[in-house]
Design an enzyme around this catalytic site. Structure first.
Site, PDB file in Angstrom:
ATOM      1  CB  SER A  18      -0.818  -0.108   1.235  1.00 19.81           C
ATOM      2  OG  SER A  18      -1.630   1.317   1.263  1.00 19.81           O
ATOM      3  CG  ASP A  65       4.315  -9.981  11.566  1.00 20.97           C
ATOM      4  OD1 ASP A  65       4.518  -8.577  12.049  1.00 20.97           O
ATOM      5  OD2 ASP A  65       3.562 -10.342  12.365  1.00 20.97           O
ATOM      6  CG  ASN A  92       7.676   2.043   3.391  1.00 17.21           C
ATOM      7  OD1 ASN A  92       7.725   3.230   3.355  1.00 17.21           O
ATOM      8  ND2 ASN A  92       6.666   1.450   2.955  1.00 17.21           N
ATOM      9  CE1 TYR A 158       3.705   6.876  12.237  1.00 13.19           C
ATOM     10  CE2 TYR A 158       3.933   9.059  12.487  1.00 13.19           C
ATOM     11  CZ  TYR A 158       4.176   8.064  11.651  1.00 13.19           C
ATOM     12  OH  TYR A 158       4.657   8.083  10.307  1.00 13.19           O
TER      13      TYR A 158
HETATM   14  N1  LIG Z   1       1.388   8.826   4.821  1.00 14.67           N
HETATM   15  C1  LIG Z   1       2.108   9.703   5.448  1.00 14.67           C
HETATM   16  O1  LIG Z   1       1.641  10.815   5.398  1.00 14.67           O
HETATM   17  C2  LIG Z   1       3.238   9.433   5.982  1.00 14.67           C
HETATM   18  C3  LIG Z   1       3.991  10.487   6.676  1.00 14.67           C
HETATM   19  C4  LIG Z   1       5.246  10.137   7.483  1.00 14.67           C
HETATM   20  C5  LIG Z   1       5.819   8.810   7.211  1.00 14.67           C
HETATM   21  N2  LIG Z   1       5.012   7.989   6.865  1.00 14.67           N
HETATM   22  C6  LIG Z   1       5.735   6.344   6.876  1.00 14.67           C
HETATM   23  O2  LIG Z   1       5.551   5.762   5.760  1.00 14.67           O
HETATM   24  C7  LIG Z   1       5.528   4.405   5.717  1.00 14.67           C
HETATM   25  C8  LIG Z   1       4.384   3.871   4.927  1.00 14.67           C
HETATM   26  O3  LIG Z   1       3.199   4.343   5.361  1.00 14.67           O
HETATM   27  P1  LIG Z   1       1.906   4.604   4.468  1.00 14.67           P
HETATM   28  O4  LIG Z   1       1.461   5.930   4.689  1.00 14.67           O
HETATM   29  O5  LIG Z   1       2.288   4.025   3.115  1.00 14.67           O
HETATM   30  O6  LIG Z   1       0.974   3.873   5.106  1.00 14.67           O
HETATM   31  P2  LIG Z   1      -0.022   2.502   4.417  1.00 14.67           P
HETATM   32  O7  LIG Z   1      -0.889   2.019   5.601  1.00 14.67           O
HETATM   33  O8  LIG Z   1      -0.512   2.819   3.239  1.00 14.67           O
HETATM   34  O9  LIG Z   1       1.094   1.211   4.186  1.00 14.67           O
HETATM   35  C9  LIG Z   1       1.834   0.900   5.091  1.00 14.67           C
HETATM   36  C10 LIG Z   1       1.813  -0.713   4.655  1.00 14.67           C
HETATM   37  O10 LIG Z   1       2.528  -1.357   6.021  1.00 14.67           O
HETATM   38  C11 LIG Z   1       1.970  -2.540   6.096  1.00 14.67           C
HETATM   39  N3  LIG Z   1       2.365  -3.116   7.440  1.00 14.67           N
HETATM   40  C12 LIG Z   1       1.598  -2.836   8.521  1.00 14.67           C
HETATM   41  N4  LIG Z   1       2.179  -3.770   9.508  1.00 14.67           N
HETATM   42  C13 LIG Z   1       3.065  -4.739   8.933  1.00 14.67           C
HETATM   43  C14 LIG Z   1       3.758  -5.793   9.468  1.00 14.67           C
HETATM   44  N5  LIG Z   1       3.738  -6.100  10.698  1.00 14.67           N
HETATM   45  N6  LIG Z   1       4.431  -6.312   8.469  1.00 14.67           N
HETATM   46  C15 LIG Z   1       4.641  -5.965   7.324  1.00 14.67           C
HETATM   47  N7  LIG Z   1       3.786  -5.300   6.867  1.00 14.67           N
HETATM   48  C16 LIG Z   1       3.255  -4.323   7.500  1.00 14.67           C
HETATM   49  C17 LIG Z   1       0.701  -2.541   5.870  1.00 14.67           C
HETATM   50  O11 LIG Z   1      -0.306  -3.883   5.478  1.00 14.67           O
HETATM   51  C18 LIG Z   1       0.619  -1.335   4.925  1.00 14.67           C
HETATM   52  O12 LIG Z   1       0.410  -2.169   3.437  1.00 14.67           O
HETATM   53  C19 LIG Z   1       5.182   4.124   7.522  1.00 14.67           C
HETATM   54  O13 LIG Z   1       6.333   3.946   8.018  1.00 14.67           O
HETATM   55  C20 LIG Z   1       4.727   5.347   7.690  1.00 14.67           C
HETATM   56  O14 LIG Z   1       4.910   5.699   9.172  1.00 14.67           O
HETATM   57  C21 LIG Z   1       3.899   8.041   6.257  1.00 14.67           C
END
Ligand SMILES: NC(=O)c1ccc[n+]([C@@H]2O[C@H](COP(=O)([O-])OP(=O)(O)OC[C@H]3O[C@@H](n4cnc5c(N)ncnc54)[C@H](O)[C@@H]3O)[C@@H](O)[C@H]2O)c1
Length: 270
Positions: A18, A65, A92, A158
């Protein structure tokens, strides 16, 4: 063992089912890299892998996981068995959580720390010794957050996890510079990116309004994940330590934190 594919290098991406991770995986494939998609959401990475393979890319989906060191070891085995080399590891995967610290259910706290901090640690321990033992250059990028630079009340689990992830990345940078100078280390620091991160967050007893607020923020103001992935690879190509999606937010938060630390000021100082 290596099958000779992936002359553009090999990327392993966690959280690839995702959002940002999916976009990094897709961009890696478009750059001609072999790609290993890892996520706990097996059906999502399977579907993405099928689509990319159909388009002629070298992709494998490995349900993983990141909270489980054995699962991440198996991911590394699968990546090296398939490609014989890993040139880019994107640690990530991440989760969000909202609520004042005393309101967070212990299970949610432990789950979030397990994914956002332990998940990166597990990636480091399963991959970095192998990347270090391979004389070819390689790169580890940990996704942190602007939440790991500033302080956001109501998002404590977080931001604690992201400060930890940021510190782990800086420590890894120094340790690799000493032990494995051909392994580059970067912190990928997103701000608002439109993903499912708040969509997947179940509203808690006291957090319904905050969940709705943050969902709205990302839907309205977020950068497209594909743009975040472009910035990610621009930084990887330059071997930047800091890879930042929203420099103005980063500068504001980093400037404020520097002032607080330099003046030994409390968190609410103007
Ligand atoms: N979206 C934002 O605005 C934002 C801002 C700052 C940082 N981030 C960081 O970016 C990274 C990606 O987040 P995103 O926004 O794309 O979120 P998202 O929820 O779209 O994607 C995160 C993915 O991580 C997977 N995941 C969750 N637990 C897991 C596990 N135990 N093992 C393997 N996979 C697992 C989920 O299934 C999901 O597909 C994260 O580390 C998030 O903290 C996002």
């Amino acid at each position: 063992m290596s099958n000779g594919f992936a002359s553009g290098g090999v990327a392993v991406v966690t959280g690839a089912g995702s959002g940002i991770g999916e976009a990094i995986g897709r961009r890696a494939a478009a750059r001609g890299m072999g790609v290993v998609l890892a996520d706990i959401a097996a059906e999502r990475i399977d579907a993405i892998a099928r689509e990319l393979a159909h388009a002629g890319h070298e992709v494998v989906a490995v349900p993983t996981d990141v909270t489980d060191p054995g699962s991440v070891d198996a991911l590394a085995d699968a990546a090296y068995d398939r490609f014989g080399h890993v040139s880019l590891l994107a640690n990530n995967a991440g989760l969000e959580s909202l609520g004042n610290l005393w309101e967070i259910p212990p299970g949610e706290w432990h789950r979030l720390i397990s994914v956002n901090i332990n998940g990166i640690f597990h990636g480091i321990r399963s991959f970095v010794p192998r990347m270090g033992a391979d004389p070819r250059p390689s790169h580890v990028v940990n996704t942190t957050s602007v939440g790991g630079i500033g302080t956001t009340p109501g998002m404590g689990a977080y931001t604690v996890s992201k400060h930890g992830a940021q510190e782990m990345t800086e420590c890894l940078y120094l340790e690799c510079a000493e032990a494995f100078p051909h392994v580059t280390v970067s912190a990928f620091v997103p701000a608002h990116v439109t993903t499912r991160i708040f969509e997947d967050l179940e509203p808690g007893e006291n957090t319904g309004a905050a969940v709705e607020y943050w969902r709205g923020q990302l839907r309205a103001k977020g950068m497209a994940p594909a743009d975040a992935a472009r910035i990610f690879f621009d930084g990887v190509d330059r071997k930047d330590f800091w890879i930042i999606t929203h420099p103005e937010s980063f500068d504001r938060l980093a400037g404020r934190r520097s002032r607080l630390l330099a003046g030994a000021l409390p968190p609410d100082a103007p």
